[in-house]
Design a protein around this motif. Structure first.
Motif, PDB file in Angstrom:
ATOM      1  N   ILE A 151       0.706  -1.262  -0.186  1.00  0.00           N
ATOM      2  CA  ILE A 151       0.051   0.096   0.015  1.00  0.00           C
ATOM      3  C   ILE A 151       0.812   1.432   0.096  1.00  0.00           C
ATOM      4  N   LEU A 152       1.793   1.317   0.712  1.00  0.00           N
ATOM      5  CA  LEU A 152       2.596   2.663   0.891  1.00  0.00           C
ATOM      6  C   LEU A 152       3.340   3.179  -0.450  1.00  0.00           C
ATOM      7  N   PRO A 153       3.846   2.228  -1.370  1.00  0.00           N
ATOM      8  CA  PRO A 153       4.322   3.007  -2.556  1.00  0.00           C
ATOM      9  C   PRO A 153       3.259   3.275  -3.436  1.00  0.00           C
ATOM     10  N   GLU A 154       2.056   2.734  -3.409  1.00  0.00           N
ATOM     11  CA  GLU A 154       0.873   2.950  -4.227  1.00  0.00           C
ATOM     12  C   GLU A 154       0.507   4.468  -3.593  1.00  0.00           C
ATOM     13  N   LEU A 155       0.104   4.610  -2.331  1.00  0.00           N
ATOM     14  CA  LEU A 155      -0.679   5.499  -1.816  1.00  0.00           C
ATOM     15  C   LEU A 155      -0.235   6.709  -1.124  1.00  0.00           C
ATOM     16  N   ALA A 156       1.056   6.502  -0.384  1.00  0.00           N
ATOM     17  CA  ALA A 156       1.839   7.282   0.678  1.00  0.00           C
ATOM     18  C   ALA A 156       2.258   8.524   0.214  1.00  0.00           C
ATOM     19  N   GLN A 157       2.639   8.623  -1.329  1.00  0.00           N
ATOM     20  CA  GLN A 157       3.338   9.907  -1.500  1.00  0.00           C
ATOM     21  C   GLN A 157       2.219  11.172  -1.510  1.00  0.00           C
ATOM     22  N   ASP A 158       0.828  10.681  -2.139  1.00  0.00           N
ATOM     23  CA  ASP A 158      -0.025  11.778  -2.423  1.00  0.00           C
ATOM     24  C   ASP A 158      -0.841  11.660  -1.265  1.00  0.00           C
ATOM     25  N   ASN A 159      -1.026  10.626  -0.283  1.00  0.00           N
ATOM     26  CA  ASN A 159      -1.973  10.506   0.877  1.00  0.00           C
ATOM     27  C   ASN A 159      -1.388  10.161   2.334  1.00  0.00           C
ATOM     28  N   LEU A 160      -2.180  10.594   3.190  1.00  0.00           N
ATOM     29  CA  LEU A 160      -1.767  10.204   4.519  1.00  0.00           C
ATOM     30  C   LEU A 160      -2.090   8.955   4.930  1.00  0.00           C
ATOM     31  N   VAL A 161      -0.852   8.206   5.282  1.00  0.00           N
ATOM     32  CA  VAL A 161      -1.170   6.808   5.757  1.00  0.00           C
ATOM     33  C   VAL A 161      -0.359   6.536   7.004  1.00  0.00           C
ATOM     34  N   PHE A 162      -1.190   5.966   7.827  1.00  0.00           N
ATOM     35  CA  PHE A 162      -0.569   5.478   9.219  1.00  0.00           C
ATOM     36  C   PHE A 162      -0.329   4.091   9.171  1.00  0.00           C
ATOM     37  N   VAL A 163       0.545   3.542   9.834  1.00  0.00           N
ATOM     38  CA  VAL A 163       0.989   2.076   9.589  1.00  0.00           C
ATOM     39  C   VAL A 163       0.554   1.516  11.223  1.00  0.00           C
ATOM     40  N   ALA A 164      -0.033   0.312  11.392  1.00  0.00           N
ATOM     41  CA  ALA A 164      -0.240  -0.245  12.723  1.00  0.00           C
ATOM     42  C   ALA A 164      -0.141  -1.584  12.847  1.00  0.00           C
ATOM     43  N   GLY A 165       0.132  -2.083  13.809  1.00  0.00           N
ATOM     44  CA  GLY A 165       0.194  -3.687  13.987  1.00  0.00           C
ATOM     45  C   GLY A 165       1.706  -4.221  14.270  1.00  0.00           C
ATOM     46  N   GLY A 166       1.687  -4.600  15.702  1.00  0.00           N
ATOM     47  CA  GLY A 166       3.319  -5.074  15.664  1.00  0.00           C
ATOM     48  C   GLY A 166       4.375  -4.026  16.016  1.00  0.00           C
ATOM     49  N   ILE A 167       3.961  -2.874  16.014  1.00  0.00           N
ATOM     50  CA  ILE A 167       4.901  -1.869  16.424  1.00  0.00           C
ATOM     51  C   ILE A 167       5.513  -1.704  17.869  1.00  0.00           C
ATOM     52  N   GLY A 168       6.690  -1.895  18.039  1.00  0.00           N
ATOM     53  CA  GLY A 168       7.188  -1.648  19.766  1.00  0.00           C
ATOM     54  C   GLY A 168       8.075  -0.924  19.808  1.00  0.00           C
ATOM     55  N   THR A 169       8.970  -0.619  18.916  1.00  0.00           N
ATOM     56  CA  THR A 169      10.101   0.266  19.093  1.00  0.00           C
ATOM     57  C   THR A 169      10.191   1.309  18.150  1.00  0.00           C
ATOM     58  N   GLY A 170      10.964   2.351  18.268  1.00  0.00           N
ATOM     59  CA  GLY A 170      11.328   3.653  17.656  1.00  0.00           C
ATOM     60  C   GLY A 170      11.982   3.124  16.297  1.00  0.00           C
ATOM     61  N   GLU A 171      12.841   2.167  16.180  1.00  0.00           N
ATOM     62  CA  GLU A 171      13.567   1.709  15.209  1.00  0.00           C
ATOM     63  C   GLU A 171      12.595   1.196  13.893  1.00  0.00           C
ATOM     64  N   MET A 172      11.393   0.548  14.437  1.00  0.00           N
ATOM     65  CA  MET A 172      10.292   0.114  13.474  1.00  0.00           C
ATOM     66  C   MET A 172       9.705   1.301  12.915  1.00  0.00           C
ATOM     67  N   ILE A 173       9.459   2.139  13.710  1.00  0.00           N
ATOM     68  CA  ILE A 173       8.610   3.417  13.437  1.00  0.00           C
ATOM     69  C   ILE A 173       9.398   4.007  11.916  1.00  0.00           C
ATOM     70  N   ALA A 174      10.811   4.360  12.339  1.00  0.00           N
ATOM     71  CA  ALA A 174      11.793   4.724  11.303  1.00  0.00           C
ATOM     72  C   ALA A 174      11.756   4.160  10.047  1.00  0.00           C
ATOM     73  N   ARG A 175      11.439   2.955  10.212  1.00  0.00           N
ATOM     74  CA  ARG A 175      11.378   2.001   8.852  1.00  0.00           C
ATOM     75  C   ARG A 175      10.347   2.352   8.247  1.00  0.00           C
ATOM     76  N   TYR A 176       9.271   2.429   8.728  1.00  0.00           N
ATOM     77  CA  TYR A 176       7.661   2.672   8.054  1.00  0.00           C
ATOM     78  C   TYR A 176       7.808   4.021   7.695  1.00  0.00           C
ATOM     79  N   LEU A 177       8.569   4.987   8.221  1.00  0.00           N
ATOM     80  CA  LEU A 177       8.536   6.521   7.762  1.00  0.00           C
ATOM     81  C   LEU A 177       9.412   6.469   6.657  1.00  0.00           C
ATOM     82  N   GLN A 178      10.289   5.706   6.298  1.00  0.00           N
ATOM     83  CA  GLN A 178      11.359   5.712   5.419  1.00  0.00           C
ATOM     84  C   GLN A 178      10.419   4.987   4.255  1.00  0.00           C
ATOM     85  N   MET A 179       9.475   4.355   4.320  1.00  0.00           N
ATOM     86  CA  MET A 179       8.705   3.669   3.364  1.00  0.00           C
ATOM     87  C   MET A 179       7.578   4.544   2.958  1.00  0.00           C
ATOM     88  N   GLY A 180       7.427   5.710   3.484  1.00  0.00           N
ATOM     89  CA  GLY A 180       6.483   6.727   3.277  1.00  0.00           C
ATOM     90  C   GLY A 180       5.329   6.944   4.010  1.00  0.00           C
TER      91      GLY A 180
END
Length: 326
Positions: A157-186
């Motif tokens: 979903i992120l490569p398709e929608l995140a550039q022009d839309n606001l997309v939050f990611v959820a599920g199994g996130i427990g550290t800031g390292e993982m947050i960084a990864r999803y931010l880098q994906m858009g």
């Protein structure tokens, strides 16, 4: 994350997942005061109860927070009216596709609409229908879950929608390292539930919190569907006697369905009522043996009670360190 924070009106784009009986005034206000975005879990509340809860939350924080409404709630439009009365800035619609007119009704009040997108196709449809932002939540999450993991949803979903839309990611996130990864994906931000369930400000029973501290990822299991004729959305919770009781409840409801004593709508309602009652027994009464201790697979990363503001600060410090290291 700046896009997500600007949209929410917060310092950080860290949302708290709406957890029934847990995401109430105290935790919601603490998360918003700590720089995140608290969300009231309306669940099965009546309009009167939601009215009281929003007012009580406003008394504890001057910062933005949202309200999560279940799309199948029989009083959905009355609940939207309550949110409008209190000028709630963000409404999260969960539990299925929004019924006709609900997104429009929310937007007419000036509020932003956030919807859950279980697939890319539905994400596009929701955005066309007026959703201002999406949450993509994987099966690692606690509570009601979909069949696909967070990492796969993010890749789809992120490569398709995140550039022009606001997309939050959820599920199994427990550290800031993982947050960084999803931010880098858009992603523009994230949503966490399990990490906040045991915050100091959470009203969850001490025994409920202790069960989190002792658990590992493999203890958070998804419920099993007993009868294929009875569509049941899986729920992830810590394994206990309550897990067995749910299997028995499904068999009981399926039998009534076979006998023609109830229709499919009533059958699904009875299943939802089971979860609401079982969750309350665990969260409020502390019956962690027979109640439902809903938790995501990130539960193994929850080791102790911490103030909500400290949890947010730790996550952001870890996130910034991860990004700087790259």
């Amino acid at each position: 994350m700046a896009r997500g924070a600007a949209f929410l009106g917060t310092e950080t784009a860290i949302m708290c997942g709406a957890m029934s009986w847990v995401s109430e005034r105290n935790l919601v206000a603490a998360i918003s005061n700590g720089g995140g975005f608290g969300v009231i879990a309306c669940g099965a509340m009546t309009p009167e109860l939601l009215d009281t809860e929003i007012a009580a939350t406003r008394a504890l924080t001057a910062r933005p927070f949202g309200v999560n409404l279940i799309t199948m709630h029989p009083d959905l439009f009355a609940l939207i009216a309550v949110c409008a009365k209190h000028q709630v800035g963000h409404v999260v619609l969960a539990g299925g596709l929004p019924p006709k007119g609900s997104v429009e009704a929310i937007k007419e009040t000036g509020a932003k609409v956030i919807c859950f997108a279980p697939t890319l196709a539905l994400g596009k449809k929701l955005l066309r229908s007026g959703a201002d932002a999406l949450v993509i939540e994987g099966s690692e999450a606690g509570g009601h879950i979909g069949p696909v993991s967070t990492s796969v949803l993010a890749q789809e979903i992120l490569p398709e929608l995140a550039q022009d839309n606001l997309v939050f990611v959820a599920g199994g996130i427990g550290t800031g390292e993982m947050i960084a990864r999803y931010l880098q994906m858009g992603a523009c931000g994230v949503q966490l539930g399990t990490r906040f369930a045991c915050a100091t400000e959470s009203i969850a029973h001490p025994d409920f919190k202790k069960m989190f501290f002792r658990a590992s990822a493999r203890n958070a299991v998804a419920s099993v569907q007993i009868d294929p004729r009875l569509p049941v959305i899986p729920v992830r919770a810590l394994e206990n006697k309550g897990t067995e009781e749910f299997a028995a409840k499904q068999r009981e409801v399926a039998l009534l369905l076979d006998q023609g004593s109830i229709d499919m709508g009533e059958a699904q309602l009875r299943i939802e009522r089971f979860w609401a009652g079982a969750l309350r027994r665990a969260v409020i009464d502390g019956d962690v043996e027979n109640g439902s201790v809903m938790a995501g697979q990130s539960v193994g990363m929850v080791k102790a009670e911490e103030p909500a503001a400290q949890i947010i600060q730790t996550l952001m410090t870890e996130c910034e360190a991860a990004l700087a290291g790259r």
